[in-house]
Scaffold this motif. Structure first.
Motif, PDB file in Angstrom:
ATOM      1  N   PRO A 208       0.831  -1.209   0.000  1.00  0.00           N
ATOM      2  CA  PRO A 208       0.000   0.000   0.000  1.00  0.00           C
ATOM      3  C   PRO A 208       0.860   1.251   0.000  1.00  0.00           C
ATOM      4  O   PRO A 208       2.007   1.246   0.453  1.00  0.00           O
ATOM      5  CB  PRO A 208      -0.797  -0.124   1.300  1.00  0.00           C
ATOM      6  N   ALA A 209       0.300   2.326  -0.510  1.00  0.00           N
ATOM      7  CA  ALA A 209       1.058   3.572  -0.656  1.00  0.00           C
ATOM      8  C   ALA A 209       1.588   4.080   0.681  1.00  0.00           C
ATOM      9  O   ALA A 209       2.697   4.635   0.750  1.00  0.00           O
ATOM     10  CB  ALA A 209       0.179   4.639  -1.311  1.00  0.00           C
ATOM     11  N   TRP A 210       0.819   3.891   1.764  1.00  0.00           N
ATOM     12  CA  TRP A 210       1.275   4.421   3.052  1.00  0.00           C
ATOM     13  C   TRP A 210       2.519   3.695   3.569  1.00  0.00           C
ATOM     14  O   TRP A 210       3.257   4.245   4.368  1.00  0.00           O
ATOM     15  CB  TRP A 210       0.157   4.381   4.092  1.00  0.00           C
ATOM     16  N   ASP A 211       2.763   2.484   3.102  1.00  0.00           N
ATOM     17  CA  ASP A 211       3.961   1.754   3.527  1.00  0.00           C
ATOM     18  C   ASP A 211       5.207   2.125   2.734  1.00  0.00           C
ATOM     19  O   ASP A 211       6.315   1.781   3.158  1.00  0.00           O
ATOM     20  CB  ASP A 211       3.739   0.239   3.361  1.00  0.00           C
ATOM     21  N   THR A 212       5.046   2.746   1.568  1.00  0.00           N
ATOM     22  CA  THR A 212       6.150   2.810   0.620  1.00  0.00           C
ATOM     23  C   THR A 212       6.487   4.192   0.068  1.00  0.00           C
ATOM     24  O   THR A 212       7.657   4.473  -0.204  1.00  0.00           O
ATOM     25  CB  THR A 212       5.849   1.898  -0.577  1.00  0.00           C
ATOM     26  N   VAL A 213       5.492   5.045  -0.155  1.00  0.00           N
ATOM     27  CA  VAL A 213       5.714   6.275  -0.920  1.00  0.00           C
ATOM     28  C   VAL A 213       6.743   7.186  -0.266  1.00  0.00           C
ATOM     29  O   VAL A 213       7.678   7.661  -0.922  1.00  0.00           O
ATOM     30  CB  VAL A 213       4.377   7.022  -1.143  1.00  0.00           C
ATOM     31  N   ALA A 214       6.586   7.458   1.021  1.00  0.00           N
ATOM     32  CA  ALA A 214       7.521   8.365   1.695  1.00  0.00           C
ATOM     33  C   ALA A 214       8.939   7.811   1.655  1.00  0.00           C
ATOM     34  O   ALA A 214       9.897   8.513   1.314  1.00  0.00           O
ATOM     35  CB  ALA A 214       7.079   8.606   3.139  1.00  0.00           C
ATOM     36  N   GLY A 215       9.084   6.539   1.983  1.00  0.00           N
ATOM     37  CA  GLY A 215      10.411   5.933   2.021  1.00  0.00           C
ATOM     38  C   GLY A 215      11.081   5.883   0.665  1.00  0.00           C
ATOM     39  O   GLY A 215      12.290   6.105   0.545  1.00  0.00           O
ATOM     40  N   ALA A 216      10.321   5.575  -0.382  1.00  0.00           N
ATOM     41  CA  ALA A 216      10.887   5.553  -1.730  1.00  0.00           C
ATOM     42  C   ALA A 216      11.422   6.925  -2.097  1.00  0.00           C
ATOM     43  O   ALA A 216      12.478   7.055  -2.735  1.00  0.00           O
ATOM     44  CB  ALA A 216       9.833   5.096  -2.733  1.00  0.00           C
ATOM     45  N   HIS A 217      10.718   7.979  -1.691  1.00  0.00           N
ATOM     46  CA  HIS A 217      11.183   9.341  -1.975  1.00  0.00           C
ATOM     47  C   HIS A 217      12.460   9.656  -1.207  1.00  0.00           C
ATOM     48  O   HIS A 217      13.388  10.274  -1.746  1.00  0.00           O
ATOM     49  CB  HIS A 217      10.083  10.345  -1.623  1.00  0.00           C
ATOM     50  N   LEU A 218      12.538   9.223   0.041  1.00  0.00           N
ATOM     51  CA  LEU A 218      13.766   9.419   0.811  1.00  0.00           C
ATOM     52  C   LEU A 218      14.952   8.805   0.093  1.00  0.00           C
ATOM     53  O   LEU A 218      16.027   9.402  -0.006  1.00  0.00           O
ATOM     54  CB  LEU A 218      13.637   8.786   2.201  1.00  0.00           C
ATOM     55  N   VAL A 219      14.776   7.581  -0.417  1.00  0.00           N
ATOM     56  CA  VAL A 219      15.871   6.871  -1.084  1.00  0.00           C
ATOM     57  C   VAL A 219      16.285   7.589  -2.361  1.00  0.00           C
ATOM     58  O   VAL A 219      17.477   7.811  -2.607  1.00  0.00           O
ATOM     59  CB  VAL A 219      15.467   5.412  -1.381  1.00  0.00           C
ATOM     60  N   ARG A 220      15.315   7.958  -3.169  1.00  0.00           N
ATOM     61  CA  ARG A 220      15.651   8.627  -4.436  1.00  0.00           C
ATOM     62  C   ARG A 220      16.397   9.929  -4.207  1.00  0.00           C
ATOM     63  O   ARG A 220      17.396  10.223  -4.875  1.00  0.00           O
ATOM     64  CB  ARG A 220      14.374   8.886  -5.227  1.00  0.00           C
ATOM     65  N   GLN A 221      15.914  10.708  -3.258  1.00  0.00           N
ATOM     66  CA  GLN A 221      16.541  12.013  -3.038  1.00  0.00           C
ATOM     67  C   GLN A 221      17.889  11.883  -2.322  1.00  0.00           C
ATOM     68  O   GLN A 221      18.664  12.824  -2.287  1.00  0.00           O
ATOM     69  CB  GLN A 221      15.601  12.932  -2.267  1.00  0.00           C
ATOM     70  N   ALA A 222      18.167  10.706  -1.777  1.00  0.00           N
ATOM     71  CA  ALA A 222      19.482  10.434  -1.180  1.00  0.00           C
ATOM     72  C   ALA A 222      20.436   9.805  -2.182  1.00  0.00           C
ATOM     73  O   ALA A 222      21.528   9.381  -1.810  1.00  0.00           O
ATOM     74  CB  ALA A 222      19.316   9.521   0.035  1.00  0.00           C
ATOM     75  N   GLY A 223      20.024   9.713  -3.441  1.00  0.00           N
ATOM     76  CA  GLY A 223      20.906   9.210  -4.484  1.00  0.00           C
ATOM     77  C   GLY A 223      20.698   7.763  -4.863  1.00  0.00           C
ATOM     78  O   GLY A 223      21.458   7.214  -5.665  1.00  0.00           O
ATOM     79  N   GLY A 224      19.678   7.115  -4.299  1.00  0.00           N
ATOM     80  CA  GLY A 224      19.442   5.711  -4.587  1.00  0.00           C
ATOM     81  C   GLY A 224      18.568   5.489  -5.799  1.00  0.00           C
ATOM     82  O   GLY A 224      18.107   6.429  -6.452  1.00  0.00           O
ATOM     83  N   THR A 225      18.332   4.218  -6.096  1.00  0.00           N
ATOM     84  CA  THR A 225      17.524   3.795  -7.235  1.00  0.00           C
ATOM     85  C   THR A 225      16.320   3.025  -6.721  1.00  0.00           C
ATOM     86  O   THR A 225      16.462   2.162  -5.848  1.00  0.00           O
ATOM     87  CB  THR A 225      18.344   2.894  -8.179  1.00  0.00           C
ATOM     88  N   VAL A 226      15.134   3.328  -7.260  1.00  0.00           N
ATOM     89  CA  VAL A 226      13.912   2.630  -6.851  1.00  0.00           C
ATOM     90  C   VAL A 226      13.152   2.221  -8.112  1.00  0.00           C
ATOM     91  O   VAL A 226      12.740   3.081  -8.896  1.00  0.00           O
ATOM     92  CB  VAL A 226      13.019   3.514  -5.963  1.00  0.00           C
ATOM     93  N   THR A 227      12.978   0.917  -8.297  1.00  0.00           N
ATOM     94  CA  THR A 227      12.264   0.401  -9.466  1.00  0.00           C
ATOM     95  C   THR A 227      11.250  -0.651  -9.034  1.00  0.00           C
ATOM     96  O   THR A 227      11.197  -1.057  -7.867  1.00  0.00           O
ATOM     97  CB  THR A 227      13.238  -0.241 -10.477  1.00  0.00           C
ATOM     98  N   ASP A 228      10.488  -1.126 -10.033  1.00  0.00           N
ATOM     99  CA  ASP A 228       9.677  -2.315  -9.802  1.00  0.00           C
ATOM    100  C   ASP A 228      10.544  -3.547 -10.018  1.00  0.00           C
ATOM    101  O   ASP A 228      11.761  -3.434 -10.219  1.00  0.00           O
ATOM    102  CB  ASP A 228       8.434  -2.311 -10.701  1.00  0.00           C
ATOM    103  N   ILE A 229       9.957  -4.733 -10.009  1.00  0.00           N
ATOM    104  CA  ILE A 229      10.762  -5.951 -10.123  1.00  0.00           C
ATOM    105  C   ILE A 229      11.296  -6.165 -11.536  1.00  0.00           C
ATOM    106  O   ILE A 229      12.142  -7.036 -11.750  1.00  0.00           O
ATOM    107  CB  ILE A 229       9.978  -7.193  -9.669  1.00  0.00           C
ATOM    108  N   TYR A 230      10.806  -5.345 -12.483  1.00  0.00           N
ATOM    109  CA  TYR A 230      11.274  -5.461 -13.869  1.00  0.00           C
ATOM    110  C   TYR A 230      12.374  -4.455 -14.189  1.00  0.00           C
ATOM    111  O   TYR A 230      12.884  -4.426 -15.297  1.00  0.00           O
ATOM    112  CB  TYR A 230      10.109  -5.273 -14.834  1.00  0.00           C
ATOM    113  N   GLY A 231      12.701  -3.593 -13.228  1.00  0.00           N
ATOM    114  CA  GLY A 231      13.715  -2.573 -13.445  1.00  0.00           C
ATOM    115  C   GLY A 231      13.176  -1.268 -13.958  1.00  0.00           C
ATOM    116  O   GLY A 231      13.953  -0.343 -14.245  1.00  0.00           O
ATOM    117  N   ASP A 232      11.847  -1.149 -14.078  1.00  0.00           N
ATOM    118  CA  ASP A 232      11.241   0.108 -14.508  1.00  0.00           C
ATOM    119  C   ASP A 232      11.001   1.015 -13.311  1.00  0.00           C
ATOM    120  O   ASP A 232      10.881   0.552 -12.179  1.00  0.00           O
ATOM    121  CB  ASP A 232       9.918  -0.166 -15.229  1.00  0.00           C
ATOM    122  N   ARG A 233      10.893   2.301 -13.574  1.00  0.00           N
ATOM    123  CA  ARG A 233      10.746   3.278 -12.493  1.00  0.00           C
ATOM    124  C   ARG A 233       9.542   2.931 -11.619  1.00  0.00           C
ATOM    125  O   ARG A 233       8.439   2.698 -12.116  1.00  0.00           O
ATOM    126  CB  ARG A 233      10.603   4.687 -13.059  1.00  0.00           C
TER     127      ARG A 233
END
Length: 258
Positions: A208-233
């Motif tokens: 669910p979005a409440w489990d993931t959205v904030a954390g995914a943004h933290l990772v991206r803005q810290a220089g990390g990569t976040v994709t689905d299991i196929y490697g897409d954004r």
């Protein structure tokens, strides 16, 4: 950092303060979808406090939140807030301090500001469209590229009928990386990744979005990569979530290919 950061951090801090006041107390634990999907008065009270804080400024803004009858899925257009009052309730009810309150701001399906507050010693994380900070200091993902030095987390949870998939992902991690860690709070796990403390967080589940959205943004803005299991954004509608420091991303994708 933009004004949305102030909004989401203030709301997350307010909710975390309420949750903390209930921590390590005698709570009645109710279940929702199954025996491990639990909720308490602390979740409900913390969510109410977050929403009350947001409503001081935004009386009509859509709010996506875990508890109660509020909207459950962000729209791909328009704006909304996404709220998780206590991510890691199973830890919370066992007096394990690995839990956090998260609030994110979305515009047309994209996160523009996020805050994850872990009030029992792990810090306040915020990210806007420029960087990620922990307790005011800029942070970044690790630069570890040797998988034999990397720690990886299998996150979210697999239904009992899908435990062979869970076992497969765990085997995929342990056969490729130094160690497997599991903390029981996806938002906190993603925050640790953003801070360089672990090196990847993976699942083939759609959370669910409440489990993931904030954390995914933290990772991206810290220089990390976040994709689905196929490697897409990755977006909140994606199948699975593979977040990493970027250096080991291809190997992390292999670990969830079960």
């Amino acid at each position: 950092m933009n004004s949305w950061i102030q909004t989401v951090e203030r709301a997350a801090t307010a909710g975390a303060t309420v949750a903390k006041s209930h921590f390590d107390s005698d709570l009645t634990v109710d279940t929702k979808s199954d025996k491990t999907d639990v909720v308490t008065v602390a979740d409900r009270s913390a969510q109410k406090r977050v929403i009350d804080e947001l409503r001081k400024q935004f009386t009509e803004e859509p709010i996506v939140a875990e508890e109660g009858e509020l909207q459950k899925h962000p729209s791909s257009t328009g704006t909304c807030f996404v709220v998780d009052p206590i991510d890691g309730t199973n830890n919370f009810v066992r007096s394990i301090p690995l839990w956090a309150t998260s609030v994110a701001r979305l515009e047309d399906g994209e996160c523009v500001a996020a805050s994850t507050v872990a009030p029992l010693g792990f810090g306040t994380f915020v990210a806007d469209e420029r960087d990620t900070r922990r307790d005011g200091d800029s942070i970044s993902v690790s630069d570890r590229s040797d998988p034999e030095l990397c720690n990886v987390v299998p996150t979210l949870w697999w239904d009992y009928n899908d435990r062979d998939e869970y076992s497969g992902v765990c085997e995929g991690i342990t056969s490729r990386f130094a160690d497997l860690k599991r903390y029981g709070s996806t938002q906190l796990e993603l925050a640790f990744l953003a801070a360089g403390q672990i090196d990847a967080v993976v699942t083939n589940r759609q959370g669910p979005a409440w489990d993931t959205v904030a954390g995914a943004h933290l990772v991206r803005q810290a220089g990390g990569t976040v994709t689905d299991i196929y490697g897409d954004r990755w977006t909140h509608e994606s199948k699975g979530l593979v977040a990493s420091n970027g250096e080991i991303h291809e190997i992390a994708l292999e670990a969830v290919d079960v």
